[in-house]
Design a protein around this motif. Structure first.
Motif, PDB file in Angstrom:
ATOM      1  N   TYR A  61     -11.809  -5.089  -8.599  1.00  0.00           N
ATOM      2  CA  TYR A  61     -11.125  -5.092  -7.309  1.00  0.00           C
ATOM      3  C   TYR A  61     -11.511  -6.305  -6.469  1.00  0.00           C
ATOM      4  O   TYR A  61     -10.701  -6.801  -5.682  1.00  0.00           O
ATOM      5  CB  TYR A  61     -11.424  -3.792  -6.553  1.00  0.00           C
ATOM      6  N   ARG A  83      -0.448  -5.460   3.000  1.00  0.00           N
ATOM      7  CA  ARG A  83      -0.563  -4.027   2.753  1.00  0.00           C
ATOM      8  C   ARG A  83      -1.325  -3.771   1.460  1.00  0.00           C
ATOM      9  O   ARG A  83      -2.218  -2.918   1.395  1.00  0.00           O
ATOM     10  CB  ARG A  83       0.832  -3.403   2.664  1.00  0.00           C
ATOM     11  N   LYS A  84      -0.981  -4.541   0.440  1.00  0.00           N
ATOM     12  CA  LYS A  84      -1.642  -4.384  -0.857  1.00  0.00           C
ATOM     13  C   LYS A  84      -3.114  -4.768  -0.762  1.00  0.00           C
ATOM     14  O   LYS A  84      -3.980  -4.135  -1.372  1.00  0.00           O
ATOM     15  CB  LYS A  84      -0.932  -5.246  -1.898  1.00  0.00           C
ATOM     16  N   SER A 131      -5.038  -4.446   1.836  1.00  0.00           N
ATOM     17  CA  SER A 131      -5.734  -3.350   2.500  1.00  0.00           C
ATOM     18  C   SER A 131      -6.031  -2.214   1.520  1.00  0.00           C
ATOM     19  O   SER A 131      -7.121  -1.629   1.532  1.00  0.00           O
ATOM     20  CB  SER A 131      -4.878  -2.835   3.666  1.00  0.00           C
ATOM     21  N   GLU A 132      -5.058  -1.917   0.661  1.00  0.00           N
ATOM     22  CA  GLU A 132      -5.238  -0.854  -0.328  1.00  0.00           C
ATOM     23  C   GLU A 132      -6.331  -1.208  -1.324  1.00  0.00           C
ATOM     24  O   GLU A 132      -7.200  -0.388  -1.632  1.00  0.00           O
ATOM     25  CB  GLU A 132      -3.916  -0.626  -1.061  1.00  0.00           C
ATOM     26  N   ALA A 187      -9.784  -1.018   0.162  1.00  0.00           N
ATOM     27  CA  ALA A 187     -10.262   0.361   0.294  1.00  0.00           C
ATOM     28  C   ALA A 187     -10.885   0.838  -1.012  1.00  0.00           C
ATOM     29  O   ALA A 187     -11.929   1.493  -1.019  1.00  0.00           O
ATOM     30  CB  ALA A 187      -9.108   1.275   0.702  1.00  0.00           C
ATOM     31  N   TYR A 188     -10.242   0.506  -2.139  1.00  0.00           N
ATOM     32  CA  TYR A 188     -10.789   0.900  -3.438  1.00  0.00           C
ATOM     33  C   TYR A 188     -12.105   0.180  -3.716  1.00  0.00           C
ATOM     34  O   TYR A 188     -13.054   0.776  -4.232  1.00  0.00           O
ATOM     35  CB  TYR A 188      -9.781   0.613  -4.540  1.00  0.00           C
ATOM     36  N   GLY A 246      -7.409   6.395   3.272  1.00  0.00           N
ATOM     37  CA  GLY A 246      -6.447   6.497   4.364  1.00  0.00           C
ATOM     38  C   GLY A 246      -6.590   7.782   5.155  1.00  0.00           C
ATOM     39  O   GLY A 246      -6.498   7.787   6.391  1.00  0.00           O
TER      40      GLY A 246
END
Length: 217
Positions: free
Chosen positions: A31, A56-57, A59-60, A63-64, A143
């Motif tokens: 990641y 957006r991607k 941010s995702e 998070a991972y 989220g």
């Protein structure tokens, strides 16, 4: 649908066969590389819509990455075995927290015990992170945690890997999604979109109701 099914199978395997620390590091690095690559793409693009989608991607993915980093940190500090046994005293280890959180959010403490049992076998998972990215004692997706996580121990941060924060946040989420009004099925569906999950949690809740009457009074 296939992706959801595949993730559920991977999650089950992760529960039964705890992930090695090296695997967690590999995922974290994966990641990290993806983040570096997407940051380059964001810098290079001149298209507004593409930039929004890339952000957006990013941010995702971030998070991972945070989830795996936290799992590595947690694994280094804790050693657990993932074996469920309702006949041990382990299931009441956090009963005071269940009761306090339940009272604050107007739900039954046995629901929190059942969810805690179902999600991480009372925090006994080796990594405290699922293949889908849910993390901590009560298995919050990043989220969902952002919206419902609370700083229960008042140390200035909301952390799903801190037991007080995790249990009070679960109570907050369950209450907001129906449990405070007695709609347990809706609350459990919000927690995990699986009918089987809901049935298993309700079965465990019934176990706690039937076997710990003294603690309920």
């Amino acid at each position: 649908m296939y992706k959801t099914f595949l993730l559920s199978i991977i999650g089950f395997l992760l529960y039964v066969f705890p992930v090695a620390a090296t695997d967690l590091h590999d995922q974290e690095q994966k990641y990290k590389r993806e983040l570096e690559e997407i940051e380059k793409q964001i810098d290079q693009t001149k298209d507004k819509e593409e930039s929004i989608e890339l952000t957006r991607k990013k941010s995702e993915i971030a998070a991972y990455k945070r989830a795996y980093s936290k799992a590595i940190e947690y694994t280094q500090e804790n050693t657990f075995t993932a074996v469920y046994n309702p006949n041990t005293s382990q299931d009441l280890q956090y009963i005071d927290l269940y009761k306090q959180a339940a009272a604050q959010y107007n739900i039954d403490w046995t629901l929190l015990a059942a969810v805690h049992d179902q999600e991480t076998n009372f925090s006994s998972h080796a990594t405290m992170i699922s293949s889908a990215g849910a993390l901590g004692h009560m298995q919050f997706m990043p989220g969902t945690w952002e919206h419902y996580g609370v700083d229960a121990n008042r140390n200035g941060k909301r952390d799903p890997f801190e037991i007080e924060d995790a249990i009070f946040s679960a109570a907050n989420y369950l209450a907001a999604t129906g449990a405070a009004k007695g709609d347990i099925k809706s609350a459990l569906w919000a927690y995990n979109h699986s009918t089987q999950y809901g049935l298993e949690v309700m079965s465990k809740q019934e176990y706690y109701k039937n076997n710990y009457q003294e603690e309920r009074e």
